[in-house]
Design a protein around this motif. Structure first.
Motif, PDB file in Angstrom:
ATOM      1  N   PHE A   1     -68.230 -40.672  56.189  1.00  0.00           N
ATOM      2  CA  PHE A   1     -69.669 -40.450  55.960  1.00  0.00           C
ATOM      3  C   PHE A   1     -70.001 -40.484  54.468  1.00  0.00           C
ATOM      4  O   PHE A   1     -71.079 -40.945  54.084  1.00  0.00           O
ATOM      5  CB  PHE A   1     -70.125 -39.135  56.594  1.00  0.00           C
ATOM      6  CG  PHE A   1     -70.385 -39.268  58.063  1.00  0.00           C
ATOM      7  CD1 PHE A   1     -71.521 -39.907  58.528  1.00  0.00           C
ATOM      8  CD2 PHE A   1     -69.481 -38.768  58.982  1.00  0.00           C
ATOM      9  CE1 PHE A   1     -71.756 -40.059  59.892  1.00  0.00           C
ATOM     10  CE2 PHE A   1     -69.706 -38.916  60.346  1.00  0.00           C
ATOM     11  CZ  PHE A   1     -70.843 -39.557  60.792  1.00  0.00           C
TER      12      PHE A   1
ATOM     13  N   LEU B   1     -71.077 -33.490  55.856  1.00  0.00           N
ATOM     14  CA  LEU B   1     -71.379 -34.884  55.497  1.00  0.00           C
ATOM     15  C   LEU B   1     -71.913 -35.696  56.671  1.00  0.00           C
ATOM     16  O   LEU B   1     -72.436 -36.784  56.465  1.00  0.00           O
ATOM     17  CB  LEU B   1     -70.122 -35.558  54.926  1.00  0.00           C
ATOM     18  CG  LEU B   1     -69.887 -35.277  53.435  1.00  0.00           C
ATOM     19  CD1 LEU B   1     -68.434 -35.547  53.050  1.00  0.00           C
ATOM     20  CD2 LEU B   1     -70.823 -36.106  52.567  1.00  0.00           C
TER      21      LEU B   1
ATOM     22  N   THR C   1     -56.148 -30.778  62.783  1.00  0.00           N
ATOM     23  CA  THR C   1     -57.479 -31.341  63.033  1.00  0.00           C
ATOM     24  C   THR C   1     -58.347 -31.284  61.771  1.00  0.00           C
ATOM     25  O   THR C   1     -59.293 -32.048  61.639  1.00  0.00           O
ATOM     26  CB  THR C   1     -58.197 -30.631  64.200  1.00  0.00           C
ATOM     27  OG1 THR C   1     -58.151 -29.244  63.946  1.00  0.00           O
ATOM     28  CG2 THR C   1     -57.586 -30.949  65.530  1.00  0.00           C
TER      29      THR C   1
ATOM     30  N   ALA D   1     -60.756 -34.075  60.396  1.00  0.00           N
ATOM     31  CA  ALA D   1     -62.144 -33.763  59.981  1.00  0.00           C
ATOM     32  C   ALA D   1     -62.393 -34.284  58.563  1.00  0.00           C
ATOM     33  O   ALA D   1     -63.476 -34.784  58.252  1.00  0.00           O
ATOM     34  CB  ALA D   1     -62.383 -32.257  60.046  1.00  0.00           C
ATOM     35  N   HIS D   2     -61.380 -34.182  57.716  1.00  0.00           N
ATOM     36  CA  HIS D   2     -61.544 -34.663  56.341  1.00  0.00           C
ATOM     37  C   HIS D   2     -61.778 -36.173  56.331  1.00  0.00           C
ATOM     38  O   HIS D   2     -62.646 -36.675  55.604  1.00  0.00           O
ATOM     39  CB  HIS D   2     -60.322 -34.312  55.493  1.00  0.00           C
ATOM     40  CG  HIS D   2     -60.491 -34.702  54.066  1.00  0.00           C
ATOM     41  ND1 HIS D   2     -61.290 -34.000  53.191  1.00  0.00           N
ATOM     42  CD2 HIS D   2     -60.010 -35.767  53.364  1.00  0.00           C
ATOM     43  CE1 HIS D   2     -61.284 -34.607  52.009  1.00  0.00           C
ATOM     44  NE2 HIS D   2     -60.516 -35.673  52.091  1.00  0.00           N
TER      45      HIS D   2
ATOM     46  N   SER E   1     -74.247 -34.377  63.176  1.00  0.00           N
ATOM     47  CA  SER E   1     -73.432 -33.370  63.869  1.00  0.00           C
ATOM     48  C   SER E   1     -74.334 -32.278  64.452  1.00  0.00           C
ATOM     49  O   SER E   1     -75.468 -32.088  64.014  1.00  0.00           O
ATOM     50  CB  SER E   1     -72.414 -32.747  62.921  1.00  0.00           C
ATOM     51  OG  SER E   1     -73.051 -31.836  62.046  1.00  0.00           O
TER      52      SER E   1
ATOM     53  N   VAL F   1     -72.898 -27.078  55.060  1.00  0.00           N
ATOM     54  CA  VAL F   1     -72.532 -28.233  54.233  1.00  0.00           C
ATOM     55  C   VAL F   1     -71.748 -29.142  55.165  1.00  0.00           C
ATOM     56  O   VAL F   1     -70.695 -28.753  55.676  1.00  0.00           O
ATOM     57  CB  VAL F   1     -71.652 -27.841  53.025  1.00  0.00           C
ATOM     58  CG1 VAL F   1     -71.339 -29.073  52.172  1.00  0.00           C
ATOM     59  CG2 VAL F   1     -72.302 -26.753  52.185  1.00  0.00           C
TER      60      VAL F   1
ATOM     61  N   LEU G   1     -61.618 -18.907  61.031  1.00  0.00           N
ATOM     62  CA  LEU G   1     -60.938 -20.149  61.384  1.00  0.00           C
ATOM     63  C   LEU G   1     -61.271 -20.624  62.788  1.00  0.00           C
ATOM     64  O   LEU G   1     -61.405 -19.822  63.716  1.00  0.00           O
ATOM     65  CB  LEU G   1     -59.417 -19.970  61.265  1.00  0.00           C
ATOM     66  CG  LEU G   1     -58.887 -19.598  59.881  1.00  0.00           C
ATOM     67  CD1 LEU G   1     -57.364 -19.474  59.928  1.00  0.00           C
ATOM     68  CD2 LEU G   1     -59.318 -20.602  58.827  1.00  0.00           C
TER      69      LEU G   1
HETATM   70  O1  PTJ Z   1     -59.445 -24.430  59.305  1.00  0.00           O
HETATM   71  P1  PTJ Z   1     -60.061 -24.342  60.663  1.00  0.00           P
HETATM   72  O2  PTJ Z   1     -59.084 -23.995  61.741  1.00  0.00           O
HETATM   73  O3  PTJ Z   1     -61.233 -23.399  60.693  1.00  0.00           O
HETATM   74  O4  PTJ Z   1     -60.642 -25.800  61.052  1.00  0.00           O
HETATM   75  C1  PTJ Z   1     -61.595 -26.438  60.233  1.00  0.00           C
HETATM   76  C2  PTJ Z   1     -62.201 -27.693  60.892  1.00  0.00           C
HETATM   77  C3  PTJ Z   1     -62.941 -28.473  59.807  1.00  0.00           C
HETATM   78  C4  PTJ Z   1     -61.070 -28.534  61.464  1.00  0.00           C
HETATM   79  C5  PTJ Z   1     -63.137 -27.257  62.032  1.00  0.00           C
HETATM   80  O5  PTJ Z   1     -64.135 -26.421  61.539  1.00  0.00           O
HETATM   81  C6  PTJ Z   1     -63.753 -28.468  62.729  1.00  0.00           C
HETATM   82  O6  PTJ Z   1     -63.197 -29.013  63.690  1.00  0.00           O
HETATM   83  O7  PTJ Z   1     -64.904 -28.869  62.224  1.00  0.00           O
HETATM   84  P2  PTJ Z   1     -65.667 -30.203  62.737  1.00  0.00           P
HETATM   85  O8  PTJ Z   1     -66.364 -29.915  64.011  1.00  0.00           O
HETATM   86  O9  PTJ Z   1     -64.724 -31.349  62.650  1.00  0.00           O
HETATM   87  O10 PTJ Z   1     -66.756 -30.365  61.628  1.00  0.00           O
HETATM   88  C7  PTJ Z   1     -66.445 -30.607  60.303  1.00  0.00           C
HETATM   89  C8  PTJ Z   1     -67.575 -31.433  59.695  1.00  0.00           C
HETATM   90  O11 PTJ Z   1     -67.395 -31.418  58.287  1.00  0.00           O
HETATM   91  C9  PTJ Z   1     -67.587 -32.902  60.122  1.00  0.00           C
HETATM   92  O12 PTJ Z   1     -68.903 -33.284  60.496  1.00  0.00           O
HETATM   93  C10 PTJ Z   1     -67.158 -33.685  58.874  1.00  0.00           C
HETATM   94  O13 PTJ Z   1     -67.846 -34.913  58.753  1.00  0.00           O
HETATM   95  C11 PTJ Z   1     -67.573 -32.725  57.768  1.00  0.00           C
HETATM   96  N1  PTJ Z   1     -66.730 -32.817  56.571  1.00  0.00           N
HETATM   97  C12 PTJ Z   1     -65.412 -33.105  56.502  1.00  0.00           C
HETATM   98  N2  PTJ Z   1     -64.973 -33.059  55.240  1.00  0.00           N
HETATM   99  C13 PTJ Z   1     -66.044 -32.707  54.478  1.00  0.00           C
HETATM  100  C14 PTJ Z   1     -67.174 -32.551  55.331  1.00  0.00           C
HETATM  101  N3  PTJ Z   1     -68.379 -32.194  54.852  1.00  0.00           N
HETATM  102  C15 PTJ Z   1     -68.493 -31.979  53.523  1.00  0.00           C
HETATM  103  N4  PTJ Z   1     -67.460 -32.111  52.644  1.00  0.00           N
HETATM  104  C16 PTJ Z   1     -66.223 -32.477  53.089  1.00  0.00           C
HETATM  105  N5  PTJ Z   1     -65.197 -32.587  52.226  1.00  0.00           N
END
Ligand code: PTJ
Length: 240
Positions: free
Chosen positions: A30, A168, A19, A23-24, A172, A166, A90
């Protein structure tokens, strides 16, 4: 492209969750809306976040799989500049992944990474995601949470902490509940912040002014407007 490949490799290695890859992709979308640049609103939020970190008694930087994969050295540089602890926390927590992410940070040069032996729980979130350390996130007054999920961001705010996000996505839940939301790509945001530490370290009055004059809601609205403005620009401009 290189970044995507690194994330895919680290997904295979178990550092980045599946996931985390999704998320990336959300983050990239964005970032395109922002024009893949640090806006003036983001720069201000970065400065205010650094002001909070320098005022903090027990600052902690929370690191997940994506952050460890994208910018371990930048996390370490910022943590050393502000003397913040680093704790791995995590969303998709298993003992195996915790060890992999902590080792990844250590291989990048982190001297001390908390999270291996959790001995505290954040109230109000289910399951293992609540686990943290007393010495780190549990007793922190200010927590920097790059790429945080909404439930944990809310739980940290409810626990009385200053939460610096932080993210993007300015829409959210994390962005909305955080004390300061930096809407910027994490690999751009952290080096900017380390530079602001140098500028603000001896300027206590400046830090206080930044903190008292900042309004996160206004900053988020202006960021959303910057995205809309960018969408209005001529998409054919700048093409060969
Ligand atoms: O490694 P884990 O198990 O802790 O999981 C990490 C994730 C990122 C999967 C987990 O924390 C998660 O599900 O997060 P969300 O709810 O998807 O939120 C992540 C937010 O970060 C989203 O709003 C994305 O738009 C944002 N995002 C993604 N990549 C970047 C970012 N913001 C800044 N820089 C990025 N490179």
């Amino acid at each position: 492209m290189i970044v995507r490949e690194r994330l895919a490799e680290l997904n295979m290695a178990g550092v980045v969750s599946t996931t985390g890859l999704i998320a990336h992709g959300r983050g990239e979308a964005f970032d395109y809306l922002l024009g893949e640049r640090t806006t003036s609103d983001a720069l201000l939020a970065e400065k205010v976040a650094v002001a909070y970190l320098l005022e903090a008694k027990t600052p902690v930087i929370s690191v997940n799989g994506n952050v460890a994969a994208l910018c371990p050295e930048e996390v370490i540089a910022l943590s050393e500049a502000i003397r913040a602890k680093i704790e791995v926390n995590l969303f998709h927590r298993t003992e195996g992944r915790m060890e992999k992410v902590i080792r990844h940070m250590e291989a990048a040069g982190a001297k001390r990474v908390l999270g291996r032996n959790p001995n505290a729980k954040l109230e109000g979130i289910a399951s293992d995601r609540a686990l943290c350390t007393k010495e780190g996130i549990f007793s922190a007054d200010v927590v920097l949470v790059p790429l945080e999920d909404g439930d944990r961001a809310e739980a940290l705010v409810r626990a009385g902490k200053i939460v610096l996000a932080v993210d993007l996505n300015p829409l959210s839940r994390t962005a909305k509940v955080a004390t300061v939301t930096i809407v910027d790509e994490v690999t751009r945001a952290l080096p900017n912040m380390t530079e602001f530490v140098r500028i603000l370290r001896e300027d206590r009055a400046g830090r206080k002014r930044l903190i008292s004059s900042f309004d996160n809601g206004t900053n988020l609205k202006e960021t959303a407007q910057a995205m809309c403005d960018h969408l209005q620009t001529d998409p054919t401009k700048g093409k060969e």
